[in-house]
Design a protein around this motif. Structure first.
Motif, PDB file in Angstrom:
ATOM      1  N   LEU A 249      48.829  46.313  41.719  1.00 15.49           N
ATOM      2  CA  LEU A 249      49.861  47.296  41.283  1.00 15.49           C
ATOM      3  C   LEU A 249      51.239  47.058  41.878  1.00 15.49           C
ATOM      4  O   LEU A 249      51.470  46.571  43.031  1.00 15.49           O
ATOM      5  N   ASP A 250      52.179  46.917  41.017  1.00 19.09           N
ATOM      6  CA  ASP A 250      53.585  46.623  41.452  1.00 19.09           C
ATOM      7  C   ASP A 250      54.388  47.582  41.746  1.00 19.09           C
ATOM      8  O   ASP A 250      53.940  48.993  41.667  1.00 19.09           O
ATOM      9  N   THR A 251      55.502  47.481  42.382  1.00 21.41           N
ATOM     10  CA  THR A 251      56.510  48.403  42.891  1.00 21.41           C
ATOM     11  C   THR A 251      56.955  49.523  41.900  1.00 21.41           C
ATOM     12  O   THR A 251      57.554  50.727  41.901  1.00 21.41           O
ATOM     13  N   ALA A 252      56.788  49.202  40.601  1.00 21.66           N
ATOM     14  CA  ALA A 252      57.324  50.283  39.552  1.00 21.66           C
ATOM     15  C   ALA A 252      56.187  50.833  39.187  1.00 21.66           C
ATOM     16  O   ALA A 252      56.437  51.966  38.029  1.00 21.66           O
ATOM     17  N   GLY A 253      54.812  50.651  39.666  1.00 24.75           N
ATOM     18  CA  GLY A 253      53.647  51.501  39.024  1.00 24.75           C
ATOM     19  C   GLY A 253      52.929  50.941  37.981  1.00 24.75           C
ATOM     20  O   GLY A 253      52.296  51.525  37.284  1.00 24.75           O
ATOM     21  N   THR A 254      53.288  49.499  37.564  1.00 24.73           N
ATOM     22  CA  THR A 254      52.745  48.954  36.560  1.00 24.73           C
ATOM     23  C   THR A 254      51.339  48.015  37.099  1.00 24.73           C
ATOM     24  O   THR A 254      51.477  47.592  38.002  1.00 24.73           O
ATOM     25  N   LEU A 255      50.299  48.322  36.479  1.00 26.81           N
ATOM     26  CA  LEU A 255      49.148  47.494  36.960  1.00 26.81           C
ATOM     27  C   LEU A 255      49.041  46.279  36.066  1.00 26.81           C
ATOM     28  O   LEU A 255      49.131  46.265  34.936  1.00 26.81           O
ATOM     29  N   TRP A 256      48.588  45.243  36.753  1.00 33.55           N
ATOM     30  CA  TRP A 256      48.726  43.806  36.238  1.00 33.55           C
ATOM     31  C   TRP A 256      47.196  43.347  36.478  1.00 33.55           C
ATOM     32  O   TRP A 256      46.596  43.308  37.717  1.00 33.55           O
ATOM     33  N   THR A 257      46.356  42.837  35.668  1.00 31.02           N
ATOM     34  CA  THR A 257      44.916  42.500  35.794  1.00 31.02           C
ATOM     35  C   THR A 257      44.630  40.898  34.871  1.00 31.02           C
ATOM     36  O   THR A 257      45.509  40.538  34.156  1.00 31.02           O
ATOM     37  N   TRP A 258      43.656  40.390  35.490  1.00 31.56           N
ATOM     38  CA  TRP A 258      43.207  39.306  34.941  1.00 31.56           C
ATOM     39  C   TRP A 258      41.956  38.689  35.392  1.00 31.56           C
ATOM     40  O   TRP A 258      41.610  39.429  36.571  1.00 31.56           O
ATOM     41  N   GLY A 259      41.264  37.816  34.648  1.00 33.51           N
ATOM     42  CA  GLY A 259      39.987  37.409  35.224  1.00 33.51           C
ATOM     43  C   GLY A 259      38.801  37.895  34.260  1.00 33.51           C
ATOM     44  O   GLY A 259      38.898  38.053  32.951  1.00 33.51           O
ATOM     45  N   ARG A 260      37.512  38.342  34.717  1.00 36.72           N
ATOM     46  CA  ARG A 260      36.491  38.599  33.713  1.00 36.72           C
ATOM     47  C   ARG A 260      36.895  39.955  33.035  1.00 36.72           C
ATOM     48  O   ARG A 260      37.528  40.721  33.563  1.00 36.72           O
ATOM     49  N   ASN A 261      36.662  39.735  31.697  1.00 36.35           N
ATOM     50  CA  ASN A 261      36.935  41.071  31.054  1.00 36.35           C
ATOM     51  C   ASN A 261      35.815  41.357  29.634  1.00 36.35           C
ATOM     52  O   ASN A 261      36.375  41.877  28.633  1.00 36.35           O
ATOM     53  N   ASP A 274      37.423  35.654  29.183  1.00 36.28           N
ATOM     54  CA  ASP A 274      38.185  35.616  30.240  1.00 36.28           C
ATOM     55  C   ASP A 274      39.877  35.648  30.487  1.00 36.28           C
ATOM     56  O   ASP A 274      40.138  35.058  29.242  1.00 36.28           O
ATOM     57  N   VAL A 275      40.636  36.119  31.109  1.00 42.78           N
ATOM     58  CA  VAL A 275      42.013  36.395  30.689  1.00 42.78           C
ATOM     59  C   VAL A 275      42.456  35.637  32.174  1.00 42.78           C
ATOM     60  O   VAL A 275      42.061  35.724  33.389  1.00 42.78           O
ATOM     61  N   LYS A 276      43.205  34.503  31.894  1.00 45.15           N
ATOM     62  CA  LYS A 276      43.663  33.668  32.835  1.00 45.15           C
ATOM     63  C   LYS A 276      44.967  33.775  33.644  1.00 45.15           C
ATOM     64  O   LYS A 276      45.154  33.101  34.927  1.00 45.15           O
ATOM     65  N   THR A 277      45.831  34.694  33.115  1.00 42.56           N
ATOM     66  CA  THR A 277      47.093  34.922  33.795  1.00 42.56           C
ATOM     67  C   THR A 277      47.144  36.586  33.812  1.00 42.56           C
ATOM     68  O   THR A 277      46.701  37.327  32.660  1.00 42.56           O
ATOM     69  N   PRO A 278      48.016  36.996  34.549  1.00 40.18           N
ATOM     70  CA  PRO A 278      48.300  38.597  34.567  1.00 40.18           C
ATOM     71  C   PRO A 278      48.900  39.051  33.370  1.00 40.18           C
ATOM     72  O   PRO A 278      49.695  38.604  33.045  1.00 40.18           O
ATOM     73  N   GLN A 279      48.238  40.223  33.061  1.00 42.70           N
ATOM     74  CA  GLN A 279      48.553  41.018  31.856  1.00 42.70           C
ATOM     75  C   GLN A 279      48.594  42.470  32.298  1.00 42.70           C
ATOM     76  O   GLN A 279      47.865  43.198  33.102  1.00 42.70           O
ATOM     77  N   ALA A 280      49.670  43.058  31.799  1.00 44.71           N
ATOM     78  CA  ALA A 280      49.828  44.467  32.116  1.00 44.71           C
ATOM     79  C   ALA A 280      49.093  45.234  31.284  1.00 44.71           C
ATOM     80  O   ALA A 280      48.643  45.254  30.027  1.00 44.71           O
TER      81      ALA A 280
END
Length: 390
Positions: A249-261, A274-280
């Protein structure tokens, strides 16, 4: 908005990774909610502690392994455990900890991986965790391992170490807490079989299972000791993790995720890859609180609504339906407003409204929904309990 985000991000920082959280009411009283794999601890504003759900390993700490669907007040059988000094409860897959005001930890439940720092076995009454000479300020648990963050910004880990999640460079369960070679750490989190730490400069460190590219993008090899995780220029406010993916969770309130999906637990469709880099995560409003567990994620948005996504095989997302075990669900609204807490278990979730009303959804094989029976439900609805006492 910035004031709201700051206050609820502080609430996130009080939470133990995917396990328990302390909520303070406007009049200064505390509520504790700890959701484990298939069980729950909850203390109301009058200090009454109740437990319910799975007890096959003694994780409810009641002094026996007997299952019961009834919600009952907790009374310890350990004469050395004074519940008036209870600061927080940290739950895990099938074990639990009580964190006391004197900075001692007490654990109960499955100790097959030495997560209770005691000889292997099950413990139905809380035993004292053998900590080094330190002052813990935060705790996180995975699927068999545990970590603490100390007041001098160091990290200790112990327990299950099949995928190097303790970070000592070798396999084999670890009974005595291991001091990791990290400094200036401000947050910790556990995935299922990996571990995370955030330092004061915003650098994320990870170690353990990397099967789903959650730690390093170009390999699936175990990371035996801490490595730098590339999060780009994300201004990280809070870290959490699902079983095999990471949530920031960033300071603007956006969630970023990656890995198993494979169940859309990252919050978007990657065709099961799998997702290899952070995505919003595409959400309509800023996020003020996030809770991830196993293969599902829950987020409270700035309007107090609760959104959920991921595995919904037993309706644990609370959106009013269930999906097949091989399908996931993209972000959707589970509750409209006034949600202040949410915690996910293995196949269920518990949330709390600002008036203290508890909501639950998902499987209830062990009575983990808190309704005195084993009937599952797919819609997040009140279960008859309130944690804020008038």
């Amino acid at each position: 908005m910035k004031k709201l985000l700051a206050s609820l991000l502080l609430l996130c920082l009080m939470a133990s990774s995917a396990s328990a959280v302390t909520y303070q009411t406007p009049d200064g009283r505390n509520v504790i909610l700890g959701v484990g794999g298939s069980f729950v601890y909850a203390r109301d504003t009058e200090g009454v502690l109740r437990v319910w759900g799975d007890n096959q390993f003694g994780q409810l700490g009641k002094g026996h392994l007997t299952q019961s669907f009834d919600v009952k007040e907790f009374k310890t059988k350990n004469p050395d455990l004074n519940l008036t000094g209870l600061r927080d409860i940290v739950t895990a897959s099938d074990y639990s900890y009580m964190w006391m005001d004197d900075n001692t930890l007490w654990g109960a439940g499955n100790n097959s991986y030495l997560s209770l720092t005691a000889p292997s076995g099950s413990y139905s009454t809380h035993v004292k965790i053998k900590l080094p000479d330190c002052t813990p300020i935060a705790m996180a648990t995975g699927f068999g391992h545990a970590m603490i963050l100390t007041d001098d910004s160091h990290v200790y880990a112990w327990g299950r170490n099949t995928e190097y999640q303790v970070g000592n460079g070798k396999r084999g369960h670890v009974q005595d807490p291991y001091l990791l070679p990290l400094e200036n750490i401000v947050q910790i989190a556990c995935g299922g079989k990996f571990s995370l730490a955030l330092d004061k400069d915003g650098q994320l460190w990870g170690w353990g299972d990397n099967e789903h590219h959650n730690l390093l993008p170009d390999t699936t090899a175990y990371q035996k000791t801490p490595v730098k995780v590339n999060t780009g220029d994300i201004d990280i406010a809070y870290i959490d993790a699902c079983g095999g993916s990471i949530v920031l969770l960033d300071t603007a309130g956006t969630l970023w995720t990656w890995g198993r999906n494979d169940f859309h637990q990252c919050g978007y469709n990657s065709q099961g890859k799998d997702v290899k880099t952070p995505q919003a995560v595409p959400l309509p409003l800023p996020v003020t609180y996030v809770a991830a567990y196993s293969s599902q994620t829950y987020a409270i948005l700035s309007d107090g609504s609760l959104w959920s996504w991921g595995n919904n095989s037993y309706g644990q997302l609370g959106q009013g339906f269930r999906s097949s075990s091989t399908e996931g669900v993209l972000p959707g609204k589970a509750w409209d407003s006034n949600v202040v807490l949410v915690q996910g278990g293995s196949l269920f979730c518990i949330a709390m409204l600002e008036d203290g009303t508890l909501l639950s959804a998902g499987i209830s094989k062990f009575g983990q929904l808190g309704e005195g029976g084993s009937t599952s439900k797919y819609t997040l609805l009140p279960n008859g309990m309130d944690l804020i006492v008038d």
